[in-house]
Design a protein around this motif. Structure first.
Motif, PDB file in Angstrom:
ATOM      1  N   ILE A  19      -3.254   5.888  -9.148  1.00 22.67           N
ATOM      2  CA  ILE A  19      -2.918   5.525  -8.235  1.00 22.67           C
ATOM      3  C   ILE A  19      -3.913   6.941  -7.009  1.00 22.67           C
TER       4      ILE A  19
ATOM      5  N   ILE B 176       4.528   2.169  -2.398  1.00 27.02           N
ATOM      6  CA  ILE B 176       3.733   1.440  -3.377  1.00 27.02           C
ATOM      7  C   ILE B 176       4.021   0.982  -4.478  1.00 27.02           C
TER       8      ILE B 176
ATOM      9  N   SER C 164      -6.073  -2.714  -0.245  1.00 29.88           N
ATOM     10  CA  SER C 164      -5.139  -1.824  -0.568  1.00 29.88           C
ATOM     11  C   SER C 164      -4.673  -2.232   0.811  1.00 29.88           C
TER      12      SER C 164
ATOM     13  N   HIS D 293       9.788   1.221  -6.232  1.00 28.16           N
ATOM     14  CA  HIS D 293       8.641   1.346  -6.029  1.00 28.16           C
ATOM     15  C   HIS D 293       8.392   3.163  -5.801  1.00 28.16           C
TER      16      HIS D 293
END
Length: 225
Positions: free
Chosen positions: A142, A220, A192, A66
């Motif tokens: 992203i 993330i 999201s 992450h």
């Protein structure tokens, strides 16, 4: 003086000096004990506990696989937004790469490397420049967005639809001088979880004409494909 008297005097002098010597010895021992008791009873001051610092100043570390992030919207029309990923400041007023409108940072979903940053003035600018930018975003990227001052006046249905496809739930209701921060991605299949939105409301605004600053942090998931 007789010899016996001299011997007695010598003996007395010897006793006197011996007594003085013993007195000093006892005094020194007592002082040592006293000092030991004093210092032994004093609390030992330990240095301040060092708090561990996590990437981007997060409150806890992210799990493996992450990316750590922290971001904030702009404050009124004075302080620009700030976006941090993996302890790297991607956008901020200090870096001089933020501006009025929607501020966007694009990041490689696999490596976490910054692809590009830009900002789009939605008060006096052209929404078509934003639309053109959004069309260039590649699959797996992203997308991090933060508002500064007004970010909605020039938005149209096409631009809102494109941002909605990146995972936003609030873009359709973004209004004049609202504050909004969002992390999504190109190719995302669901909405999201990384999004905050606060309306510009004269009754609740923290600043005159603007709502309070929004802040958000999280982890993330790294793209595996």
């Amino acid at each position: 003086m007789r010899a016996g008297g001299i011997l007695k005097l010598a003996a007395l002098v010897s006793v006197f000096f011996l007594a003085v010597f013993l007195a000093f010895q006892l005094l020194e021992i007592n002082m040592d004990f006293s000092l030991a008791n004093v210092f032994g009873s004093m609390p030992v001051e330990e240095g301040p506990t060092r708090l561990h610092r996590y990437k981007c100043g997060l409150s806890k570390p992210c799990p493996e696989g992450h990316f750590s992030f922290k971001m904030a919207s702009g404050a009124a029309s004075v302080v620009g937004p700030k976006i941090c990923l993996e302890d790297n400041i991607l956008m901020s007023g200090v870096k001089n790469n933020v501006g009025r409108g929607i501020n966007i940072a694009l990041v490689n979903g696999k490596t976490g490397d910054l692809i590009k940053t830009d900002y789009f003035d939605m008060w006096a600018g052209d929404v078509n420049t934003l639309i053109t930018f959004l069309k260039t975003i590649e699959e797996g990227t992203i997308v991090m967005m933060a508002t500064f001052d007004d970010s909605a006046s020039k938005l149209n249905d096409e631009s809102k639809k494109m941002i909605g496809e990146l995972g936003s739930s609030s873009i359709s209701t973004l209004g004049f001088r609202d504050n909004w921060i969002f992390v999504g991605g190109k190719g995302i299949k669901t909405k999201s979880p990384f999004e905050q939105h606060i309306k510009n409301n004269a009754d609740t605004n923290k600043y005159e004409g603007w709502p309070e600053v929004l802040e958000m942090e999280g982890c993330i998931p790294q793209r595996q494909e």
